[in-house]
Motif scaffolding. Sequence first.
Motif, short mmCIF file in Angstrom:
data_model
loop_
_atom_site.label_atom_id
_atom_site.label_comp_id
_atom_site.label_asym_id
_atom_site.label_seq_id
_atom_site.Cartn_x
_atom_site.Cartn_y
_atom_site.Cartn_z
N VAL A 10 -14.44 -16.33 -15.91
CA VAL A 10 -13.50 -17.42 -15.64
C VAL A 10 -12.08 -16.94 -15.82
O VAL A 10 -11.18 -17.30 -15.04
CB VAL A 10 -13.81 -18.61 -16.58
N VAL A 11 -11.84 -16.09 -16.77
CA VAL A 11 -10.50 -15.57 -17.02
C VAL A 11 -10.03 -14.75 -15.83
O VAL A 11 -8.89 -14.87 -15.37
CB VAL A 11 -10.48 -14.72 -18.32
N GLY A 12 -10.89 -13.96 -15.29
CA GLY A 12 -10.54 -13.15 -14.11
C GLY A 12 -10.21 -14.05 -12.92
O GLY A 12 -9.28 -13.79 -12.15
N MET A 13 -10.98 -15.11 -12.80
CA MET A 13 -10.75 -16.04 -11.70
C MET A 13 -9.42 -16.76 -11.88
O MET A 13 -8.65 -16.95 -10.92
CB MET A 13 -11.88 -17.07 -11.66
N LEU A 14 -9.10 -17.13 -13.11
CA LEU A 14 -7.82 -17.77 -13.39
C LEU A 14 -6.66 -16.79 -13.12
O LEU A 14 -5.60 -17.20 -12.65
CB LEU A 14 -7.77 -18.27 -14.83
N GLU A 15 -6.87 -15.53 -13.43
CA GLU A 15 -5.83 -14.53 -13.16
C GLU A 15 -5.59 -14.40 -11.66
O GLU A 15 -4.44 -14.29 -11.20
CB GLU A 15 -6.23 -13.19 -13.77
N VAL A 16 -6.66 -14.41 -10.86
CA VAL A 16 -6.53 -14.33 -9.40
C VAL A 16 -5.79 -15.57 -8.89
O VAL A 16 -4.89 -15.49 -8.06
CB VAL A 16 -7.91 -14.20 -8.74
N ILE A 17 -6.15 -16.74 -9.42
CA ILE A 17 -5.49 -17.99 -9.02
C ILE A 17 -4.02 -17.93 -9.39
O ILE A 17 -3.15 -18.33 -8.61
CB ILE A 17 -6.19 -19.20 -9.66
N GLU A 18 -3.73 -17.39 -10.59
CA GLU A 18 -2.34 -17.31 -11.05
C GLU A 18 -1.55 -16.37 -10.15
O GLU A 18 -0.43 -16.69 -9.74
CB GLU A 18 -2.28 -16.80 -12.50
N THR A 19 -2.08 -15.21 -9.80
CA THR A 19 -1.36 -14.28 -8.93
C THR A 19 -1.17 -14.89 -7.53
O THR A 19 -0.10 -14.75 -6.91
CB THR A 19 -2.08 -12.93 -8.81
N ASP A 20 -2.20 -15.58 -7.04
CA ASP A 20 -2.07 -16.26 -5.74
C ASP A 20 -0.99 -17.34 -5.81
O ASP A 20 -0.17 -17.48 -4.88
CB ASP A 20 -3.39 -16.90 -5.32
N PHE A 21 -0.97 -18.09 -6.90
CA PHE A 21 0.04 -19.14 -7.08
C PHE A 21 1.43 -18.54 -7.15
O PHE A 21 2.36 -19.05 -6.52
CB PHE A 21 -0.27 -19.97 -8.33
N LEU A 22 1.61 -17.46 -7.93
CA LEU A 22 2.92 -16.82 -8.06
C LEU A 22 3.39 -16.25 -6.70
O LEU A 22 4.56 -16.36 -6.34
CB LEU A 22 2.88 -15.72 -9.12
N ARG A 23 2.45 -15.64 -5.97
CA ARG A 23 2.78 -15.11 -4.64
C ARG A 23 3.20 -16.25 -3.71
O ARG A 23 4.21 -16.18 -3.02
CB ARG A 23 1.59 -14.35 -4.07
N LEU A 24 2.44 -17.35 -3.72
CA LEU A 24 2.73 -18.51 -2.89
C LEU A 24 4.06 -19.14 -3.28
O LEU A 24 4.86 -19.53 -2.43
CB LEU A 24 1.60 -19.53 -3.00
N GLN A 25 4.31 -19.20 -4.58
CA GLN A 25 5.56 -19.76 -5.07
C GLN A 25 6.74 -18.89 -4.63
O GLN A 25 7.75 -19.39 -4.17
CB GLN A 25 5.54 -19.86 -6.61
N ALA A 26 6.61 -17.56 -4.72
CA ALA A 26 7.68 -16.65 -4.31
C ALA A 26 7.92 -16.77 -2.80
O ALA A 26 9.07 -16.82 -2.34
CB ALA A 26 7.33 -15.22 -4.68
#
Length: 133
Positions: A10-26
């Motif tokens: 779950v932590v790995g999945m949250l990290e992927v979601i976080e990087t996707d979110f940061l990329r989308l936000q940028a």
Amino acid sequence: KGMQSSKGGVVGMLEVIETDFLRLQAETEAAEKAAASEYSEFIELSQVSKKKKHDEEFKLKLDKDQAEFEKEETIKDLRSTEEELAMATQYFEYLKPNCLEVHVSWEERVAKRKEEIAALKEAYAIIDKKSEE
């Protein structure tokens, strides 16, 4: 057991979601900045264009008003000139019979001229006699 341990769970999945979110936000922030910059440029160009068109419209209205004024003045001048021409033509028609039509024949004019010359000679003779006395 599942595959959670090999992928980080779950932590790995949250990290992927976080990087996707940061990329989308940028990407979104960059797109917003680009859109804001494009909008500002568009507004500036639109305002310049609007002012230029307004100035052109104002100048055209002034030119139109000036042309209409000059046209009216020209029409007034034309009417005045036509009236003067009509009066001059009328006066010419009045003078034409007296000036252009010959009422006296050539022989009559020569005879009258001789009479005038004789009368002038007689007048000179009378004046000479009085000046001698």
